[in-house]
Design a protein around this motif. Structure first.
Motif, PDB file in Angstrom:
ATOM      1  N   VAL A   1      -7.555 -13.648   4.592  1.00  0.00           N
ATOM      2  CA  VAL A   1      -8.061 -12.485   3.678  1.00  0.00           C
ATOM      3  C   VAL A   1      -7.585 -11.388   4.643  1.00  0.00           C
ATOM      4  N   LEU A   2      -8.456 -11.465   6.093  1.00  0.00           N
ATOM      5  CA  LEU A   2      -7.856 -10.110   7.216  1.00  0.00           C
ATOM      6  C   LEU A   2      -7.186  -9.955   6.937  1.00  0.00           C
ATOM      7  N   LEU A   3      -5.322 -10.710   7.654  1.00  0.00           N
ATOM      8  CA  LEU A   3      -4.332 -10.499   8.135  1.00  0.00           C
ATOM      9  C   LEU A   3      -3.874 -10.333   6.832  1.00  0.00           C
ATOM     10  N   SER A   4      -4.132 -10.708   5.750  1.00  0.00           N
ATOM     11  CA  SER A   4      -3.388  -9.521   4.378  1.00  0.00           C
ATOM     12  C   SER A   4      -3.657  -8.880   4.039  1.00  0.00           C
ATOM     13  N   THR A   5      -5.193  -8.393   4.427  1.00  0.00           N
ATOM     14  CA  THR A   5      -5.865  -6.847   4.016  1.00  0.00           C
ATOM     15  C   THR A   5      -5.090  -5.623   5.049  1.00  0.00           C
ATOM     16  N   ILE A   6      -4.767  -6.329   6.490  1.00  0.00           N
ATOM     17  CA  ILE A   6      -4.385  -5.381   7.181  1.00  0.00           C
ATOM     18  C   ILE A   6      -2.594  -5.245   6.855  1.00  0.00           C
ATOM     19  N   LYS A   7      -1.786  -6.458   6.606  1.00  0.00           N
ATOM     20  CA  LYS A   7      -0.467  -6.138   6.118  1.00  0.00           C
ATOM     21  C   LYS A   7      -0.346  -5.160   4.887  1.00  0.00           C
ATOM     22  N   PHE A   8      -0.998  -5.688   3.601  1.00  0.00           N
ATOM     23  CA  PHE A   8      -0.341  -4.840   2.638  1.00  0.00           C
ATOM     24  C   PHE A   8      -1.354  -3.327   2.842  1.00  0.00           C
ATOM     25  N   THR A   9      -2.404  -3.337   3.302  1.00  0.00           N
ATOM     26  CA  THR A   9      -2.752  -1.764   3.671  1.00  0.00           C
ATOM     27  C   THR A   9      -1.536  -1.276   4.839  1.00  0.00           C
ATOM     28  N   SER A  10      -1.184  -1.976   5.525  1.00  0.00           N
ATOM     29  CA  SER A  10      -0.311  -0.803   6.058  1.00  0.00           C
ATOM     30  C   SER A  10       1.378  -0.839   5.481  1.00  0.00           C
ATOM     31  N   ILE A  11       1.144  -1.637   4.676  1.00  0.00           N
ATOM     32  CA  ILE A  11       2.438  -1.060   3.944  1.00  0.00           C
ATOM     33  C   ILE A  11       2.363  -0.207   2.613  1.00  0.00           C
ATOM     34  N   GLU A  12       1.092  -0.068   1.855  1.00  0.00           N
ATOM     35  CA  GLU A  12       0.777   0.871   1.168  1.00  0.00           C
ATOM     36  C   GLU A  12       0.390   2.271   1.530  1.00  0.00           C
ATOM     37  N   ASN A  13      -0.567   2.155   2.631  1.00  0.00           N
ATOM     38  CA  ASN A  13      -0.730   3.009   3.048  1.00  0.00           C
ATOM     39  C   ASN A  13       0.000   3.592   4.859  1.00  0.00           C
ATOM     40  N   PRO A  14       1.537   3.773   4.928  1.00  0.00           N
ATOM     41  CA  PRO A  14       1.939   3.296   6.968  1.00  0.00           C
ATOM     42  C   PRO A  14       1.993   4.634   7.180  1.00  0.00           C
ATOM     43  N   LEU A  15       1.723   5.891   6.743  1.00  0.00           N
ATOM     44  CA  LEU A  15       1.484   6.670   7.577  1.00  0.00           C
ATOM     45  C   LEU A  15      -0.463   7.256   8.124  1.00  0.00           C
ATOM     46  N   LYS A  16      -0.993   6.460   7.224  1.00  0.00           N
ATOM     47  CA  LYS A  16      -2.355   6.705   7.322  1.00  0.00           C
ATOM     48  C   LYS A  16      -3.207   5.437   8.134  1.00  0.00           C
ATOM     49  N   PHE A  17      -2.456   4.614   7.799  1.00  0.00           N
ATOM     50  CA  PHE A  17      -2.758   2.975   8.990  1.00  0.00           C
ATOM     51  C   PHE A  17      -1.806   2.695   9.890  1.00  0.00           C
ATOM     52  N   TYR A  18      -0.650   4.004  10.388  1.00  0.00           N
ATOM     53  CA  TYR A  18      -0.197   4.011  12.017  1.00  0.00           C
ATOM     54  C   TYR A  18      -0.164   5.109  12.598  1.00  0.00           C
ATOM     55  N   GLY A  19      -0.402   6.385  11.538  1.00  0.00           N
ATOM     56  CA  GLY A  19      -0.352   7.847  11.896  1.00  0.00           C
ATOM     57  C   GLY A  19      -1.478   8.028  12.487  1.00  0.00           C
TER      58      GLY A  19
END
Length: 294
Positions: free
Chosen positions: A212-230
């Motif tokens: 679940v943790l890995l899925s949350t990280i993966k899909f959050t990074s895909i849906e909100n890449p500017l926030k997640f990485y920016g």
């Protein structure tokens, strides 16, 4: 309303007959996804008139849910209820989870074990894990759910048509919520009661939590890449530039470069630049894909 009830099942020959028999009083569209069982789960389900999807090998809970989604979509159902095969859910609670869909007040309805007094039935070790995972999920979808991991859910026809889950493991519960939130589907919860009889769970709590943790990280990074990485990128760049200035000042005063400070400066700048590039590239890629779908 045309209602389908989907049951992901793995070696559930002890419970499946009773569950299907009871569910047939509600709908004749009962979908059983036998996820590589080694017992009589498929045969019993077929004999009782259920629509059976057979995975030749065990692919995971997420794969079973995905197959059920696709079949419900093919059947042109107005709504789908997912219902566990372990006998923990009550048939009478189906009316609760489906009602907001019927009234068009919600697109996804979660049967929560933590509303009203349902929490009393949940063992403490599960309670802690579920609440931690739910907190992490809530941070990703900006919603205050109480039970993000409940498998007892109702989905509207629109969700079945527009949402395509891909996760194979237990992380699919979080994936669906993250994608649904991104597509602005309405998500609500209703109270249900759970019936735990010993350790009926077939999922290792550590592997479940990790998935679940890995899925949350993966899909959050895909849906909100500017926030997640920016955001982390800006953080590292600020630190890197600060240490760079410090290094230059020390060199101007003493004529020497302090190695440790310089290494931190270079490292933070590199990490910041890499994260910034990831944010830009992934945002561009996701935008192109979304435009292609439209």
């Amino acid at each position: 309303m045309s209602l389908a009830i989907g049951i992901p099942a793995y070696n559930e020959e002890k419970n499946i007959a009773v569950i299907i028999t009871q569910l047939k009083e509600i709908t004749d569209k009962i979908i059983v996804c036998d996820d590589g069982s080694r017992d009589l789960t498929s045969k019993i389900s077929e004999d009782l008139g259920a629509i059976v999807i057979k995975h030749e090998k065990n692919l995971g809970y997420g794969a079973a849910i995905r197959s059920i989604f696709l079949k419900a979509k093919d059947l042109d159902c107005d709504a789908l209820v997912t219902f566990d095969a372990d006998g923990q859910h009550r048939i009478q609670d189906i009316s609760k989870v489906i009602q907001p869909i019927i009234e068009k007040k919600s697109d996804i309805v979660i049967g929560s074990r933590f509303l009203d007094d349902g929490e009393k039935e949940v063992p403490n070790y599960r309670k802690v894990g579920i609440k931690v995972i739910t907190k992490i999920t809530n941070m990703s979808i900006k919603k205050e759910l109480t039970d993000s991991q409940s498998g007892f859910r109702a989905y509207s026809k629109q969700v079945l048509s527009e949402l395509n889950p891909s996760e194979l493991g237990m992380g699919i519960s979080t994936e669906i919520l993250i994608k649904a939130s991104s597509q602005e589907f309405r998500i609500t919860e209703v109270p249900i009661k759970i019936m735990y009889g010993g350790n009926t769970s077939t999922h290792n709590p550590i592997s479940h939590g990790s998935s679940v943790l890995l899925s949350t990280i993966k899909f959050t990074s895909i849906e909100n890449p500017l926030k997640f990485y920016g955001i982390p990128s800006v953080f590292f760049l600020i630190i890197g530039l600060s240490f760079t200035i410090w290094t230059i000042q020390e060199y101007a005063i003493s004529g020497e470069i302090i190695t440790n400070i310089a290494i931190i400066a270079i490292g933070c700048v590199i990490v910041g630049v890499v994260l910034l590039l990831c944010a830009i590239l992934l945002y561009s890629l996701v935008s192109v894909v979304r435009e292609g779908k439209n």
